[in-house]
Design a protein around this motif. Structure first.
Motif: not given
Length: 339
Positions: A49-51, A80-84, A104-105, A110-116
């Motif tokens: 469902p995504y690239l 900053g990574g992803t499960a995949d 995805n923590h 990397g699939v959402e905006k990272q926060t401090a």
């Protein structure tokens, strides 16, 4: 050959806030599992469902789970990574009869905006995996196919920190600050992940005045996140936050632990893992080779990566990334199979 099913979804941890302080903490997950083959061979690989940035491999999206129960491996990505990004390991473990569940923590993916907050409050990662495991204990049809007496955990980079925390290592910001002072002006401070971590940390004092979620998390950093449901862990190239662990808590770990290192790792130098091994003689260690780098433990690229992401796919000319993946997965499978 085992057909590898793949599915993604989102759970919510009602016990913790998201970093925006406006709802529960999201637990976006990816699940790889032994699946029943499709009726036709040309449907072997379902449409995602995504690239993805990383090659998803030969997976069948939404396939029906294969019959029987399977041991489960929890998976934790790096900063900053992803499960995949760890799909290479998941698919190889599925081929050996495991189910694999990654997350995805929130704030550190990397699939959402990272926060401090997400980049610094890495102890929240342990709670992510424990909460997700609890969700899946009642999540059908998958719960019926999971052998909950055989749950393991593998993590890469800060995911390695996560694995060790779930095995019982306890963080201390005082411990980390003392270590940080001891490495002033050393090459590790030039590593990209270390710079990002410390830059995020510099924003925490101001954020403490603004974020109830951060205040609540900060108060929990020194607690134990040991999860007795997890029977063995593998820490792949564990990153600098491991030096926040108290030596006595690492020494007390009884959960079977495998530490894997790379000889050309500038983000998580092997000497960090030497420190771990010195604390606990029960730990097992495997080196993947003198020229293997940190990002060799990420999956292959899905097509040509953007210039910004190109560094994630650069290996020493002598390194075959797919071979590194084969060897790493074999080490982990043998270790988990013997525990």
């Amino acid at each position: 050959m085992t057909n590898c099913g793949f599915l993604v979804g989102v759970e919510r941890d009602q016990e913790r806030s998201n970093w925006s302080n406006d709802g529960p903490r999201p637990l976006a997950w990816a699940l790889w599992y032994p699946a029943k083959p499709r009726v036709t061979q040309d449907a072997q690989r379902g449409d995602l469902p995504y690239l993805p940035l990383f090659d998803p491999g030969q997976v069948d999206f939404g396939a029906e789970p294969a019959s029987g129960q399977h041991p489960l491996v929890l998976l934790s990505h790096g900063t900053g990574g992803t499960a995949d990004s760890m799909g290479w390991l998941a698919r190889r473990l599925v081929a050996r009869g495991y189910m694999v569940l990654g997350v995805n923590h929130h704030g550190n993916t990397g699939v959402e905006k990272q926060t401090a907050e997400g980049n610094v409050c890495v102890w929240e990662r342990m709670a992510d995996l424990s909460a997700l495991l609890s969700h899946f204990e009642g999540k059908q049809p998958f719960a019926a196919h999971i052998d909950f007496d055989h749950v393991m955990m593998a993590g890469f980079s800060v995911g390695g920190y996560t694995a060790l925390g779930l095995a019982g290592a306890i963080s201390s910001l005082t411990e980390f600050e003392a270590w940080q002072a001891s490495i002033a002006d050393t090459p590790i401070l030039k590593a990209q992940g270390t710079r990002a971590y410390m830059a995020a940390a510099s924003r925490i004092p101001k954020l403490m005045e603004q974020s109830p979620a951060l205040v609540a998390s900060w108060a929990q950093h020194g607690q134990s996140y040991f999860d007795p449901r997890i029977k063995a862990v593998a820490a792949i190239a564990p990153a600098p936050p491991i030096r926040a662990f108290t030596p006595e808590s690492v020494a007390a770990i009884q959960t079977p632990t495998l530490v894997l290192t790379a000889g050309n790792d500038h983000e998580a130098p092997a000497e960090f893992s030497d420190w771990l091994m010195a604390q606990n003689a029960r730990f097992k260690h495997a080196s993947l080779g003198p020229q293997v780098g940190h990002y060799s433990f990420l999956d292959l690229a899905n097509g040509k990566p953007t210039e910004r992401a190109a560094y994630l796919f650069e290996d020493h000319p002598s390194v075959d990334r797919a071979q590194v993946h084969d060897e790493t997965a074999a080490y982990i499978a043998v270790f988990f199979g013997g525990t």
